[in-house]
Scaffold this motif. Structure first.
Motif, PDB file in Angstrom:
ATOM      1  N   GLN A 106      41.910  46.089  72.902  1.00 43.83           N
ATOM      2  CA  GLN A 106      41.593  45.898  71.474  1.00 43.83           C
ATOM      3  C   GLN A 106      41.821  44.429  71.103  1.00 43.83           C
ATOM      4  O   GLN A 106      41.006  43.808  70.398  1.00 43.83           O
ATOM      5  CB  GLN A 106      42.485  46.788  70.589  1.00 43.83           C
ATOM      6  CG  GLN A 106      42.117  46.696  69.101  1.00 43.83           C
ATOM      7  CD  GLN A 106      43.297  46.977  68.161  1.00 43.83           C
ATOM      8  OE1 GLN A 106      44.461  46.861  68.556  1.00 43.83           O
ATOM      9  NE2 GLN A 106      42.975  47.340  66.933  1.00 43.83           N
ATOM     10  N   ALA A 107      42.928  43.876  71.592  1.00 44.90           N
ATOM     11  CA  ALA A 107      43.255  42.481  71.262  1.00 44.90           C
ATOM     12  C   ALA A 107      42.169  41.546  71.783  1.00 44.90           C
ATOM     13  O   ALA A 107      41.725  40.630  71.069  1.00 44.90           O
ATOM     14  CB  ALA A 107      44.616  42.112  71.833  1.00 44.90           C
ATOM     15  N   PHE A 108      41.722  41.762  73.032  1.00 44.20           N
ATOM     16  CA  PHE A 108      40.694  40.867  73.577  1.00 44.20           C
ATOM     17  C   PHE A 108      39.387  41.006  72.804  1.00 44.20           C
ATOM     18  O   PHE A 108      38.742  40.015  72.472  1.00 44.20           O
ATOM     19  CB  PHE A 108      40.448  41.114  75.071  1.00 44.20           C
ATOM     20  CG  PHE A 108      39.421  40.159  75.613  1.00 44.20           C
ATOM     21  CD1 PHE A 108      39.770  38.858  75.948  1.00 44.20           C
ATOM     22  CD2 PHE A 108      38.080  40.526  75.705  1.00 44.20           C
ATOM     23  CE1 PHE A 108      38.822  37.948  76.377  1.00 44.20           C
ATOM     24  CE2 PHE A 108      37.123  39.622  76.128  1.00 44.20           C
ATOM     25  CZ  PHE A 108      37.497  38.333  76.474  1.00 44.20           C
ATOM     26  N   ARG A 109      39.009  42.250  72.514  1.00 41.36           N
ATOM     27  CA  ARG A 109      37.743  42.487  71.807  1.00 41.36           C
ATOM     28  C   ARG A 109      37.737  41.753  70.465  1.00 41.36           C
ATOM     29  O   ARG A 109      36.802  41.032  70.131  1.00 41.36           O
ATOM     30  CB  ARG A 109      37.561  44.000  71.598  1.00 41.36           C
ATOM     31  CG  ARG A 109      36.176  44.415  71.207  1.00 41.36           C
ATOM     32  CD  ARG A 109      35.968  45.916  71.266  1.00 41.36           C
ATOM     33  NE  ARG A 109      36.991  46.672  70.556  1.00 41.36           N
ATOM     34  CZ  ARG A 109      37.926  47.429  71.135  1.00 41.36           C
ATOM     35  NH1 ARG A 109      37.966  47.536  72.449  1.00 41.36           N
ATOM     36  NH2 ARG A 109      38.817  48.079  70.411  1.00 41.36           N
ATOM     37  N   ASN A 110      38.830  41.903  69.707  1.00 42.31           N
ATOM     38  CA  ASN A 110      38.871  41.270  68.377  1.00 42.31           C
ATOM     39  C   ASN A 110      39.052  39.753  68.454  1.00 42.31           C
ATOM     40  O   ASN A 110      38.464  39.006  67.671  1.00 42.31           O
ATOM     41  CB  ASN A 110      39.966  41.915  67.526  1.00 42.31           C
ATOM     42  CG  ASN A 110      39.516  43.251  66.963  1.00 42.31           C
ATOM     43  OD1 ASN A 110      38.323  43.430  66.677  1.00 42.31           O
ATOM     44  ND2 ASN A 110      40.427  44.194  66.809  1.00 42.31           N
ATOM     45  N   ALA A 111      39.865  39.299  69.423  1.00 44.46           N
ATOM     46  CA  ALA A 111      40.068  37.849  69.555  1.00 44.46           C
ATOM     47  C   ALA A 111      38.767  37.160  69.974  1.00 44.46           C
ATOM     48  O   ALA A 111      38.428  36.074  69.476  1.00 44.46           O
ATOM     49  CB  ALA A 111      41.179  37.555  70.551  1.00 44.46           C
TER      50      ALA A 111
END
Ligand code: KIV
Length: 276
Positions: A106-111
């Motif tokens: 989730q963090a990579f997708r949003n970042a």
């Protein structure tokens, strides 16, 4: 196409990147400030090495009680304006509550979405040991990460308010948090609201650059919410030095305008179009 902004960028030279910031460890203290809008970014960029597009905008611009309700898409709009209006400082996007805590994916997708849409060069995540795996995943996939430990505003309810952290029993955990993020490869860590001896110990123990806010002069650099130091915030914490009282200056100007309108002193002839 050459825009005013792109020519300013050319004359200012290269924008600072995370490795440039990392090289400054232990040297002259780094200057960091927040900015949420283009006019403030233009001013802050003249003095700051790092601009943080902080979720503090929820409290400062939107009048919220905490930072928790800030939506990702609203922050993306502000960040794009800040990046476009600045040309020198490294721009860091403060990932808002709920946009990264589910895990590395989730963090990579949003970042990645944030970086594509805004042009920021790094993201900031709140949390220490429990966020280390996520930070390492982003770093491994080419995203420079700034950590944030000590008083983490997104944990407002868990902390029972904005309270100094790392005193007594909590000290060892904050130190573990700092070391875990360092191992994860963050280029910088914001240390907020902790006593001076702990901030000093962390700064000496880690290889990344520590940026203090309410964490003493022992850090490698300092950050403040720009509106706090300008006297534009309703509440200023103990750690803020207020360098101006813009609230008062604005109030005075607005009163003068209202009086001029009522007395028909404004607009004058110099502000009026003739038909000649
Ligand atoms: O939200 C924010 O503005 C921040 C900085 C003050 C570090 O987290």
């Amino acid at each position: 196409m050459s825009t005013p902004n792109s020519s300013a960028r050319k004359s200012a030279g290269k924008r600072l990147e995370a490795p440039d910031i990392l090289k400054r460890k232990g040297a002259e203290p780094l200057v960091s400030l927040t900015a949420y809008t283009a006019p403030m970014a233009r001013l802050v960029d003249q003095v700051a090495d790092i601009i943080i597009i902080g979720d503090s905008m929820g409290m400062v611009l939107y009048g919220l009680e905490t930072t928790l309700a800030m939506p990702l898409f609203t922050m993306i709009g502000h960040a794009k304006a800040v990046v476009d209006a600045s040309c020198r400082a490294l721009c860091v996007f403060d990932m808002p509550f709920g946009s990264y805590e589910e895990g590395p994916e989730q963090a990579f997708r949003n970042a990645a979405r944030v970086m594509k849409k805004t042009g920021v060069q790094a993201v900031k995540l709140e949390g220490g040991e429990q966020m280390a795996e996520t930070a390492a995943h982003l770093v491994k996939h080419g995203i420079p990460v700034m950590g944030h430990i000590g008083l983490t505003p997104q944990a407002f309810h868990a902390m029972g308010g904005f309270k100094v952290q790392g005193k007594g029993k909590g000290r060892a955990q904050v130190l573990r948090d700092a070391k875990a993020l360092d191992r994860a490869g963050v280029f910088s860590t914001v240390i907020e609201g902790v006593p001076e001896p702990l901030a000093r110990e962390i700064t000496e123990a880690v290889g990344n650059v520590t940026i203090g806010i309410g964490a003493s002069a022992a850090c490698d650099g300092q950050v403040l919410v720009t509106e706090d130091l300008l006297g534009l915030s309703p509440r200023t914490p103990k750690f803020v030095k207020q360098y101006a009282d813009l609230n008062q200056a604005i109030e005075k100007a607005l009163k003068c305008y209202a009086e001029d309108v009522k007395a028909r002193r404004f607009p004058g002839l110099e502000h009026t179009y003739s038909d000649k």
